[in-house]
Design a protein around this motif. Structure first.
Motif, PDB file in Angstrom:
ATOM      1  N   VAL A 167       0.837  -1.203   0.000  1.00  0.00           N
ATOM      2  CA  VAL A 167       0.000   0.000   0.000  1.00  0.00           C
ATOM      3  C   VAL A 167       0.870   1.250   0.000  1.00  0.00           C
ATOM      4  CG1 VAL A 167      -1.963  -1.068   1.152  1.00  0.00           C
ATOM      5  CG2 VAL A 167      -0.166   0.031   2.522  1.00  0.00           C
ATOM      6  N   ASN A 168       0.255   2.338  -0.407  1.00  0.00           N
ATOM      7  CA  ASN A 168       0.924   3.636  -0.325  1.00  0.00           C
ATOM      8  C   ASN A 168       0.790   4.138   1.117  1.00  0.00           C
ATOM      9  OD1 ASN A 168       1.141   6.628  -0.361  1.00  0.00           O
ATOM     10  ND2 ASN A 168       1.473   6.292  -2.535  1.00  0.00           N
ATOM     11  N   PRO A 169       1.889   4.534   1.741  1.00  0.00           N
ATOM     12  CA  PRO A 169       1.815   4.891   3.152  1.00  0.00           C
ATOM     13  C   PRO A 169       1.644   6.388   3.421  1.00  0.00           C
ATOM     14  CG  PRO A 169       4.097   4.604   2.510  1.00  0.00           C
ATOM     15  CD  PRO A 169       3.279   4.452   1.258  1.00  0.00           C
ATOM     16  N   SER A 170       1.522   7.217   2.404  1.00  0.00           N
ATOM     17  CA  SER A 170       1.551   8.673   2.619  1.00  0.00           C
ATOM     18  C   SER A 170       0.290   9.176   3.314  1.00  0.00           C
ATOM     19  CB  SER A 170       1.709   9.374   1.271  1.00  0.00           C
ATOM     20  OG  SER A 170       1.582  10.764   1.430  1.00  0.00           O
ATOM     21  N   ASP A 171       0.481  10.099   4.255  1.00  0.00           N
ATOM     22  CA  ASP A 171      -0.657  10.758   4.903  1.00  0.00           C
ATOM     23  C   ASP A 171      -1.089  12.005   4.153  1.00  0.00           C
ATOM     24  OD1 ASP A 171      -1.075   9.024   7.131  1.00  0.00           O
ATOM     25  OD2 ASP A 171       0.765   9.803   8.010  1.00  0.00           O
ATOM     26  N   THR A 172      -0.114  12.703   3.557  1.00  0.00           N
ATOM     27  CA  THR A 172      -0.482  13.952   2.876  1.00  0.00           C
ATOM     28  C   THR A 172      -1.123  13.683   1.510  1.00  0.00           C
ATOM     29  OG1 THR A 172       1.753  14.122   1.966  1.00  0.00           O
ATOM     30  CG2 THR A 172       1.313  15.314   4.024  1.00  0.00           C
ATOM     31  N   ALA A 173      -0.840  12.513   0.937  1.00  0.00           N
ATOM     32  CA  ALA A 173      -1.344  12.242  -0.419  1.00  0.00           C
ATOM     33  C   ALA A 173      -2.869  12.327  -0.522  1.00  0.00           C
ATOM     34  CB  ALA A 173      -0.852  10.878  -0.897  1.00  0.00           C
ATOM     35  N   PRO A 174      -3.626  11.661   0.364  1.00  0.00           N
ATOM     36  CA  PRO A 174      -5.085  11.771   0.212  1.00  0.00           C
ATOM     37  C   PRO A 174      -5.596  13.186   0.469  1.00  0.00           C
ATOM     38  CG  PRO A 174      -4.520  10.545   2.201  1.00  0.00           C
ATOM     39  CD  PRO A 174      -3.252  10.718   1.431  1.00  0.00           C
ATOM     40  N   ALA A 175      -4.917  13.902   1.357  1.00  0.00           N
ATOM     41  CA  ALA A 175      -5.339  15.294   1.609  1.00  0.00           C
ATOM     42  C   ALA A 175      -5.134  16.142   0.356  1.00  0.00           C
ATOM     43  CB  ALA A 175      -4.546  15.866   2.787  1.00  0.00           C
ATOM     44  N   LEU A 176      -4.008  15.926  -0.322  1.00  0.00           N
ATOM     45  CA  LEU A 176      -3.741  16.690  -1.548  1.00  0.00           C
ATOM     46  C   LEU A 176      -4.735  16.331  -2.647  1.00  0.00           C
ATOM     47  CD1 LEU A 176       0.155  16.525  -1.465  1.00  0.00           C
ATOM     48  CD2 LEU A 176      -1.246  18.578  -1.194  1.00  0.00           C
ATOM     49  N   ILE A 177      -5.114  15.063  -2.710  1.00  0.00           N
ATOM     50  CA  ILE A 177      -6.124  14.669  -3.700  1.00  0.00           C
ATOM     51  C   ILE A 177      -7.456  15.326  -3.361  1.00  0.00           C
ATOM     52  CG2 ILE A 177      -7.485  12.709  -4.551  1.00  0.00           C
ATOM     53  CD1 ILE A 177      -4.929  11.010  -4.295  1.00  0.00           C
ATOM     54  N   ALA A 178      -7.790  15.352  -2.085  1.00  0.00           N
ATOM     55  CA  ALA A 178      -9.051  15.997  -1.681  1.00  0.00           C
ATOM     56  C   ALA A 178      -9.045  17.483  -2.028  1.00  0.00           C
ATOM     57  CB  ALA A 178      -9.276  15.792  -0.182  1.00  0.00           C
ATOM     58  N   LEU A 179      -7.854  18.094  -1.993  1.00  0.00           N
ATOM     59  CA  LEU A 179      -7.750  19.527  -2.309  1.00  0.00           C
ATOM     60  C   LEU A 179      -7.598  19.779  -3.808  1.00  0.00           C
ATOM     61  CD1 LEU A 179      -5.362  20.621   0.595  1.00  0.00           C
ATOM     62  CD2 LEU A 179      -7.766  21.277   0.308  1.00  0.00           C
ATOM     63  N   ASP A 180      -7.624  18.732  -4.608  1.00  0.00           N
ATOM     64  CA  ASP A 180      -7.443  18.845  -6.059  1.00  0.00           C
ATOM     65  C   ASP A 180      -6.102  19.499  -6.390  1.00  0.00           C
ATOM     66  OD1 ASP A 180      -7.993  18.518  -8.705  1.00  0.00           O
ATOM     67  OD2 ASP A 180      -9.414  20.187  -8.860  1.00  0.00           O
ATOM     68  N   ALA A 181      -5.081  19.110  -5.646  1.00  0.00           N
ATOM     69  CA  ALA A 181      -3.749  19.689  -5.844  1.00  0.00           C
ATOM     70  C   ALA A 181      -3.162  19.243  -7.179  1.00  0.00           C
ATOM     71  CB  ALA A 181      -2.837  19.267  -4.699  1.00  0.00           C
ATOM     72  N   LYS A 182      -2.210  20.042  -7.644  1.00  0.00           N
ATOM     73  CA  LYS A 182      -1.503  19.718  -8.893  1.00  0.00           C
ATOM     74  C   LYS A 182      -0.022  19.527  -8.572  1.00  0.00           C
ATOM     75  CE  LYS A 182      -5.416  21.053 -10.750  1.00  0.00           C
ATOM     76  NZ  LYS A 182      -6.432  20.042 -11.075  1.00  0.00           N
ATOM     77  N   ALA A 273      -4.640   0.652  -0.853  1.00  0.00           N
ATOM     78  CA  ALA A 273      -4.204   0.222  -2.189  1.00  0.00           C
ATOM     79  C   ALA A 273      -2.778   0.724  -2.389  1.00  0.00           C
ATOM     80  CB  ALA A 273      -5.130   0.786  -3.267  1.00  0.00           C
ATOM     81  N   ALA A 274      -2.193   0.334  -3.502  1.00  0.00           N
ATOM     82  CA  ALA A 274      -0.819   0.760  -3.779  1.00  0.00           C
ATOM     83  C   ALA A 274      -0.742   2.230  -4.156  1.00  0.00           C
ATOM     84  CB  ALA A 274      -0.224  -0.092  -4.881  1.00  0.00           C
ATOM     85  N   HIS A 275      -1.883   2.834  -4.307  1.00  0.00           N
ATOM     86  CA  HIS A 275      -1.947   4.264  -4.594  1.00  0.00           C
ATOM     87  C   HIS A 275      -3.091   4.842  -3.779  1.00  0.00           C
ATOM     88  CE1 HIS A 275      -5.576   3.610  -7.086  1.00  0.00           C
ATOM     89  NE2 HIS A 275      -5.005   2.444  -7.304  1.00  0.00           N
ATOM     90  N   PRO A 276      -3.003   6.121  -3.406  1.00  0.00           N
ATOM     91  CA  PRO A 276      -4.156   6.702  -2.724  1.00  0.00           C
ATOM     92  C   PRO A 276      -5.375   6.630  -3.639  1.00  0.00           C
ATOM     93  CG  PRO A 276      -2.460   8.359  -3.152  1.00  0.00           C
ATOM     94  CD  PRO A 276      -1.911   7.056  -3.609  1.00  0.00           C
ATOM     95  N   VAL A 277      -6.492   6.271  -3.069  1.00  0.00           N
ATOM     96  CA  VAL A 277      -7.676   6.002  -3.892  1.00  0.00           C
ATOM     97  C   VAL A 277      -8.651   7.158  -3.769  1.00  0.00           C
ATOM     98  CG1 VAL A 277      -9.612   4.429  -4.260  1.00  0.00           C
ATOM     99  CG2 VAL A 277      -7.404   3.527  -3.518  1.00  0.00           C
ATOM    100  N   ARG A 278      -8.948   7.788  -4.876  1.00  0.00           N
ATOM    101  CA  ARG A 278     -10.019   8.785  -4.859  1.00  0.00           C
ATOM    102  C   ARG A 278     -11.335   8.038  -5.009  1.00  0.00           C
ATOM    103  NH1 ARG A 278     -11.589  13.468  -9.167  1.00  0.00           N
ATOM    104  NH2 ARG A 278     -13.398  14.208  -7.988  1.00  0.00           N
ATOM    105  N   LEU A 279     -12.247   8.290  -4.083  1.00  0.00           N
ATOM    106  CA  LEU A 279     -13.500   7.523  -4.045  1.00  0.00           C
ATOM    107  C   LEU A 279     -14.565   8.255  -4.862  1.00  0.00           C
ATOM    108  CD1 LEU A 279     -13.216   6.663  -0.255  1.00  0.00           C
ATOM    109  CD2 LEU A 279     -12.774   5.116  -2.162  1.00  0.00           C
ATOM    110  N   THR A 280     -14.405   8.204  -6.163  1.00  0.00           N
ATOM    111  CA  THR A 280     -15.269   8.980  -7.055  1.00  0.00           C
ATOM    112  C   THR A 280     -16.716   8.478  -7.025  1.00  0.00           C
ATOM    113  OG1 THR A 280     -14.474   7.555  -8.831  1.00  0.00           O
ATOM    114  CG2 THR A 280     -13.465   9.705  -8.657  1.00  0.00           C
TER     115      THR A 280
END
Lengths: 333, 295
Positions: A167-182, A273-280
């Motif tokens: 799995v991907n272990p990052s904590d900031t990754a899902p937050a950045l996805i939630a913020l629609d970061a680039k 998962a191996a990547h942060p999952v956006r729950l679309t």
């Protein structure tokens, strides 16, 4: 196999002072070069002798990669900005509080003082078979030792596994996805700006990588648009030890409501998962619905659709369901 | 990952958790060796055909008298519908297998595994069908090289080198090159299919639970190596096959695989009716009145 030694094997160290110099070094040394950010992930590999790069490019002297800048449409965070700086930055705290919440949940204060946001999102998987130097898929072999009848896979994936179940272990990754970061990536061909959710890749796409970065590429900054500034945020991380641990599962949500109805939402989870999952599917299902228990319950059920637990990680299914439920509801269960 | 395999590093090796050196894959540089080798073959073959090659058979020696030739149907049946459908399905699945296997190796990243094993299943089923069809519905021995093929190959070789040799006979249903190609493709195909079916035990499919411990690490390793070798071999084999299929002087064979027949002229020009007899058509004069075509 992993053996802890006292001294890291020798390598040629470069400390460029500009992004251009760093890229030139990467171009010169190609796949032999290892890019070092805060070093928290890298030094594990080096000390265990699992990764033995000939060349290390230390980005700590590249000033243009540090700090937080305001842009016409939000913020730009240099990739070498430490997690502590992200946690303490007043504008980030004011407008995008989910990110400091997530960054503060990562590791310990000492590690956050040294660890960078670029390193946090680009860190490698923590599967111990892989970190132990076993010749698994992710290490270029042809087997996943964790996904076997006897494999120890309590921390592993329940979604999107494809041969490798790390799995991907990052904590900031899902937050950045939630913020629609680039994610701003400098490549030998120029600058490339990628949506945060597309920065991460699963094993089906490339089983030896966690991100789109290729040899020669450099994550230079992360742009956070103002789209979600001041929204209602939710971040929760569940770990074995509250003081210092990787997430078993974490969830991040950015939501805009009106009159108790969800108008807009971005929702992501990691550790599943191996990547942060956006729950679309969950996002689509809850928009226009009241923010209440019923919607939260439905969202939780939807989030775990397709989950395939392994021998020892079945608990992640209700954990993800309940975290998503809490994220939608917005209060502790 | 350790790269060993003689000095050429043809095989990737790794150390298993039990300290054993095990093969894991072929070196993917072999993909380029196969592709470049195939391209070089095409160039050399094209130059040979355009500059040095002589006609394989003299136009005069048709092998059939005028009357006998007249009894050959205008359209000589070569591949029935079953064989053509098999060939089309096998070709499509093979191309899908090659693209899904090797595009990621050259930088085109996508989730390829599921597409790959689905194409592999299609190929396997089609090959099983082909084996039964070849035994029961086709002229089974027509695709295997025989003594005359070997003798004629020797004659052709001598004549190409300027030595005296009798004129080689015309081909039976398939030229020797076709037969040898079929033999190599059969061996490589059975290798990828057998290893691929076992390798499906290592990925998630709806058919059976994963069991990566079905074989020892060493056996699995050699299985991956064999699968890889046959796979990169198919890059060259398929490239050469497509090249031959579109060459002008071979195109009548390609057309016969599409439409099922070749013309009487091509049949008499390239094939020996005594080695590949076809059902003769009944002369119009001998047909009953009701079967005669209107004037």
């Amino acid at each position: 196999m992993a053996v802890i030694h006292d001294v890291i094997p020798a390598f040629e160290l470069f400390q460029p002072t500009s992004v251009d110099d760093a890229l030139a070094l990467q171009a010169r040394h190609g796949a032999k070069a290892w890019v070092l950010a805060g070093g928290l992930d890298s030094f594990d590999w080096f000390k265990d002798r699992i990764k033995r790069p000939e060349v290390v490019i230390d980005l700590s002297q590249v000033k243009e990669l540090r700090g937080v800048r305001t842009t016409g449409d939000g913020l730009e965070i240099g990739a070498m900005t430490t997690l502590t700086e992200v946690v303490r930055h007043p504008m980030i705290r004011e407008k995008f509080s989910i990110l400091p919440n997530a960054a503060e949940a990562a590791a310990s204060p000492q590690i956050r003082n040294q660890g960078t946001i670029g390193g946090n999102v680009s860190q490698d998987a923590r599967c111990w078979y892989y970190r132990g130097g076993w010749p698994c898929y992710r290490a270029g072999g042809n087997i996943c030792y964790a996904d076997t009848p006897t494999g120890l896979n309590r921390e592993h994936a329940i979604l999107d596994a494809d041969r490798c179940v790390a799995v991907n272990p990052s904590d900031t990754a899902p937050a950045l996805i939630a913020l629609d970061a680039k994610m701003v990536v400098r490549t030998p061909k120029g600058e490339r700006v990628v949506d945060a959710e597309n920065y991460f890749i699963g094993p089906g796409t490339d089983i030896t990588k966690m991100t789109i970065l290729q040899p020669g590429d450099l994550l230079t900054s992360i742009r956070i648009p103002s789209t979600w500034a001041g929204a209602q945020f939710y971040f929760e991380k569940v770990r074995d030890r509250a003081v210092w641990d990787f997430a078993l599962v974490n969830v991040a949500a950015a939501m805009v409501t009106s009159g108790g109805t969800i108008q807009r939402i971005r929702l992501a989870a990691n550790g599943v998962a191996a990547h942060p999952v956006r729950l679309t599917a969950v996002e689509a299902a809850v928009v226009g619905k009241p923010r209440n228990e019923e919607t939260a319950e439905m969202a939780g059920q939807l989030a775990i659709r397709g989950a395939q637990p392994l021998q020892y990680n079945g608990y992640k299914v209700p954990l993800l369901r309940n975290l998503v439920k809490r994220a939608i509801r917005g209060t502790a269960a | 990952m350790l790269l060993v395999g003689g000095n050429l590093n043809l095989i990737q090796w790794a150390q298993s958790p039990w300290g054993q050196q095990i093969p894991t894959h072929i070196s993917w540089t072999l993909l380029w060796v196969s592709a470049i080798g195939a391209l070089l073959f095409l160039i050399v073959h094209a130059l040979y055909v355009s500059i040095w090659a002589k006609p394989a058979h003299s136009a005069a020696s048709s092998g059939a008298s005028g009357a006998a030739a007249a009894r050959i149907p205008e359209r000589v049946p070569r591949h029935n519908l079953s064989a053509r459908l098999f060939h089309a399905i096998m070709a499509l699945s093979m191309l899908a297998l090659l693209f899904t296997a090797f595009l990621p190796k050259v930088g085109v990243q996508f989730p390829w595994v599921t597409y790959h094993w689905i194409a592999g299943i299609v190929l396997s089923i089609s090959v099983v069908y082909h084996i039964f069809d070849a035994f029961l519905g086709q002229d089974f021995w027509s695709i295997w090289p025989d003594k005359e093929d070997i003798e004629d190959a020797g004659r052709r070789m001598k004549r190409a080198l300027g030595q005296a040799a009798p004129e080689p006979r015309k081909f039976a249903k398939y030229p020797l090159e076709n037969k040898l190609y079929h033999l190599v493709v059969m061996l490589a195909g059975l290798s990828v299919i057998a290893t691929g079916l076992f390798m499906m035990k290592r990925v998630r499919t709806p058919f059976f639970p994963r069991n990566p411990y079905l074989f020892s690490d060493m056996t699995w390793g050699w299985m991956y190596v064999l699968h890889g070798l046959a796979g990169v071999g198919f890059v060259a084999l398929v490239t050469v096959h497509i090249y031959m299929a579109i060459r002008p002087e071979k195109f009548f064979i390609t057309k016969s695989m599409i439409f099922g027949w070749m013309s009487r002229e091509k049949y008499l020009e390239h094939h020996d009716p005594s080695r590949w007899p076809v059902a003769e058509q009944v002369p119009a004069a001998a047909q009953p009145e009701s079967k005669k075509a209107p004037a």
